[in-house]
Design a protein around this motif. Structure first.
Motif, mmCIF file in Angstrom:
data_model
loop_
_atom_site.group_PDB
_atom_site.id
_atom_site.type_symbol
_atom_site.label_atom_id
_atom_site.label_comp_id
_atom_site.label_asym_id
_atom_site.label_seq_id
_atom_site.Cartn_x
_atom_site.Cartn_y
_atom_site.Cartn_z
ATOM 1 N N PRO A 30 34.798 37.349 55.813
ATOM 2 C CA PRO A 30 34.488 38.230 54.366
ATOM 3 C C PRO A 30 34.378 37.446 53.665
ATOM 4 N N TRP A 31 33.124 37.881 52.295
ATOM 5 C CA TRP A 31 32.480 37.604 50.889
ATOM 6 C C TRP A 31 33.398 36.513 50.619
ATOM 7 N N ASP A 36 41.590 35.667 54.986
ATOM 8 C CA ASP A 36 41.497 35.395 56.701
ATOM 9 C C ASP A 36 42.031 36.520 57.937
ATOM 10 N N GLN A 37 41.184 37.179 57.624
ATOM 11 C CA GLN A 37 40.761 38.268 58.554
ATOM 12 C C GLN A 37 40.672 38.149 60.224
ATOM 13 N N ARG A 38 41.638 38.909 60.904
ATOM 14 C CA ARG A 38 42.030 39.129 62.104
ATOM 15 C C ARG A 38 42.117 40.322 62.821
ATOM 16 N N PRO A 39 40.549 40.995 63.111
ATOM 17 C CA PRO A 39 40.724 42.297 63.204
ATOM 18 C C PRO A 39 40.223 42.327 65.419
ATOM 19 N N ALA A 40 40.522 43.325 65.210
ATOM 20 C CA ALA A 40 40.623 43.446 67.118
ATOM 21 C C ALA A 40 39.393 43.796 67.675
ATOM 22 N N ALA A 41 38.401 43.566 67.021
ATOM 23 C CA ALA A 41 37.108 44.037 66.972
ATOM 24 C C ALA A 41 35.833 43.807 65.816
ATOM 25 N N VAL A 42 35.544 43.471 65.554
ATOM 26 C CA VAL A 42 33.952 43.779 65.168
ATOM 27 C C VAL A 42 32.695 43.730 65.275
ATOM 28 N N GLY A 69 31.885 46.501 53.533
ATOM 29 C CA GLY A 69 30.196 46.268 52.997
ATOM 30 C C GLY A 69 30.336 44.612 52.781
ATOM 31 N N THR A 70 29.962 44.240 52.107
ATOM 32 C CA THR A 70 30.941 42.197 51.574
ATOM 33 C C THR A 70 32.055 42.223 51.809
ATOM 34 N N GLY A 71 32.818 42.578 51.766
ATOM 35 C CA GLY A 71 34.483 42.129 51.671
ATOM 36 C C GLY A 71 34.592 41.425 50.343
ATOM 37 N N HIS A 72 34.494 41.947 48.915
ATOM 38 C CA HIS A 72 34.805 40.881 48.207
ATOM 39 C C HIS A 72 36.594 41.166 47.615
ATOM 40 N N ASN A 73 36.569 42.934 48.068
ATOM 41 C CA ASN A 73 37.835 42.733 48.273
ATOM 42 C C ASN A 73 38.483 42.945 49.053
ATOM 43 N N GLU A 302 27.258 33.816 43.667
ATOM 44 C CA GLU A 302 26.344 34.384 44.542
ATOM 45 C C GLU A 302 26.639 33.674 46.222
ATOM 46 N N GLY A 303 26.877 34.466 47.456
ATOM 47 C CA GLY A 303 26.819 33.997 48.369
ATOM 48 C C GLY A 303 28.628 34.075 49.309
ATOM 49 N N PRO A 304 28.933 34.596 50.056
ATOM 50 C CA PRO A 304 30.335 33.781 49.993
ATOM 51 C C PRO A 304 31.367 32.405 50.158
ATOM 52 N N THR A 305 32.520 32.597 49.406
ATOM 53 C CA THR A 305 32.869 32.360 48.073
ATOM 54 C C THR A 305 34.634 32.422 48.271
ATOM 55 N N PRO A 306 35.446 31.004 48.014
ATOM 56 C CA PRO A 306 37.571 31.160 48.476
ATOM 57 C C PRO A 306 36.854 30.910 46.876
ATOM 58 N N GLY A 307 38.545 31.878 47.342
ATOM 59 C CA GLY A 307 38.508 32.166 45.677
ATOM 60 C C GLY A 307 40.219 33.052 45.855
ATOM 61 N N VAL A 308 40.596 33.458 44.770
ATOM 62 C CA VAL A 308 42.504 34.011 44.300
ATOM 63 C C VAL A 308 42.468 34.489 43.007
#
Length: 437
Positions: A30-31, A36-42, A69-73, A302-308
């Motif tokens: 995600p954004w 760490d998303q580990r779905p059955a499929a994307v 969509g983006t995976g911000h939350n 902007e762009g994918p970023t790690p954060g808490v």
């Protein structure tokens, strides 16, 4: 779950990724890359027809569906072992009707796409503070931006929602069609189907008086109380935010690395800023600017970023509250976060329920507290816990990046109504939202 999910292969023109596939690890990110998303499929549908195919195939395989969509939350989603992550980032169409002052944005459209298409017509949307936030997720969860104290939440400016339901049917919800579903979608998030497009109002705003006031953060002890006092009586036409920030490399024209920043925009008299300017900022960029400049005013990454991050809705802040905030997030706090504390100014139109509004007709509280960065969550939690005595009972879900009791975001009657709508449109719980109803 890989065997079960294998029945989705071949959908979306082959844009379905299962664990072990070469593209799976890229597709699941995600954004916020710290999640760490580990779905059955994307699955990456190209259009609404492919969304229908994925929803029906997932249901037939006994899997659930999480639109994203983006995976911000993305943090609150939790385990996705039996979930198809339906990424809508390929669906980016935006259309602006300048006569009706309405925009239509597909599920993967970003706010910058809308802003850039609306501006040539002298129109503006109630966008957020970052250009790469998705229109749909932001809108369904509320939507706070630079015009909020004057014009309210974006959710209550939605005029229609197009979605795919749990039965794989395409539905358009508006004031005259599926009114209960339309009500629930405006503030109730992604619990009711895969939203494939939203239509919403635009406003005749060509220019705004906007910018930054900046001090070295050693001035926080005098700037913070002055801003809080000023904000209490500020006219509805202005919306601001105050941040204490620590930047590894401050971009021009910022004068340093550790700063107190007040940014915002007004549709009214620029003289309202006089009390803040009297505090002697080292940088003052406020000026009359094209409305489209506001999409990057806050300088969000902007762009994918790690954060808490952590957040809380706050009521009035007496001196004791400001002392607590400075102790937890100020210059002498030792807090390592990039944004130890940010307060977004609420009130104005936001506190008055929108006529004909949806499930979130207004926002309680005087300020929205945000604390976040690249460090561990304990640093952000320390700030929020320090402010707990002045917190409201409510939560604002678009800023809540951990799993909570979602009922805390709504009035009790609205919560029961949302549950009834969810039970009617998705009785088996096919859809997985980050904040579950």
């Amino acid at each position: 779950m890989t065997t079960t999910a294998s029945s989705l292969r071949g959908l979306c023109g082959g844009a379905v990724h299962l664990p072990g596939d070469p593209g799976y690890d890229t597709a699941r990110v995600p954004w916020n890359v710290a999640v760490d998303q580990r779905p059955a499929a994307v699955a990456y549908p190209a259009d609404v027809v492919e969304v229908v195919e994925v929803v029906r195939a997932a249901a037939a395989a006994g899997l659930r569906v999480a639109p994203q969509g983006t995976g911000h939350n993305a943090g609150p989603l939790g385990p996705l072992d039996d979930v198809v992550l339906l990424r809508t980032s390929a669906m980016t169409g935006v259309a602006v009707d300048p006569v009706r002052r309405v925009a239509r944005a597909e599920a993967g459209a970003l706010w910058v796409d809308v802003v850039e298409q609306a501006a040539p017509h002298g129109l503006a949307a109630l966008h957020g503070s970052a250009p790469d936030v998705g229109v749909v997720g932001y809108s369904l969860g509320g939507g706070l931006g630079w015009y909020s104290r004057s014009l309210g939440l974006q959710a209550n400016r939605i005029t229609a929602v197009e979605l795919v339901t749990a039965t794989g049917e395409r539905v358009r919800a508006d004031a005259g069609h599926e009114p209960e579903l339309f009500w629930a979608l405006r503030g109730g998030g992604g619990n009711f189907g895969v939203v494939t497009a939203v239509e919403f109002e635009l406003f005749p705003i060509e220019r705004a008086y906007a910018g930054l006031l900046v001090w070295d953060w050693t001035h926080a002890e005098r700037v913070l109380p002055a801003w809080v006092s000023w904000a209490a009586d500020a006219p509805d036409e202005i919306t601001t935010a105050l941040r204490m920030v620590q930047l590894p490399e401050p971009p021009a024209p910022l004068p340093g690395r550790q700063l107190v920043v007040i940014d915002g925009a007004t549709l009214g008299d620029p003289g309202v800023l006089a009390p803040l300017r009297a505090l002697g900022p080292s940088l003052d960029t406020f000026a009359t600017v094209p409305a489209e400049h506001l999409i990057r005013l806050h300088m969000d990454p902007e762009g994918p970023t790690p954060g808490v991050s952590r957040s809380a809705l706050l009521g009035p802040l007496p001196p004791a509250a400001l002392d607590a905030l400075l102790a937890a997030a100020g210059p002498r706090s030792g807090n390592p976060l990039m944004v130890p504390a940010e307060l977004r100014q609420l009130g104005g139109t936001l506190r008055r329920p929108a006529a004909g509004g949806g499930a979130l007709p207004c926002v309680e509280g005087e300020f929205l507290l945000f604390s976040g960065g690249l460090a561990g969550p304990a640093d952000a939690e320390r700030v929020v816990e320090a402010m707990r005595p002045w917190a409201e009972d409510r939560e604002y879900l678009n800023f809540t990046e951990t799993a909570i009791d979602t009922a805390r975001a709504f009035e009790p009657a609205a919560w029961e109504r949302l549950r009834a709508v969810r039970a009617a449109v998705d009785p088996e719980g096919l859809f997985v939202a980050n904040h579950v109803i």
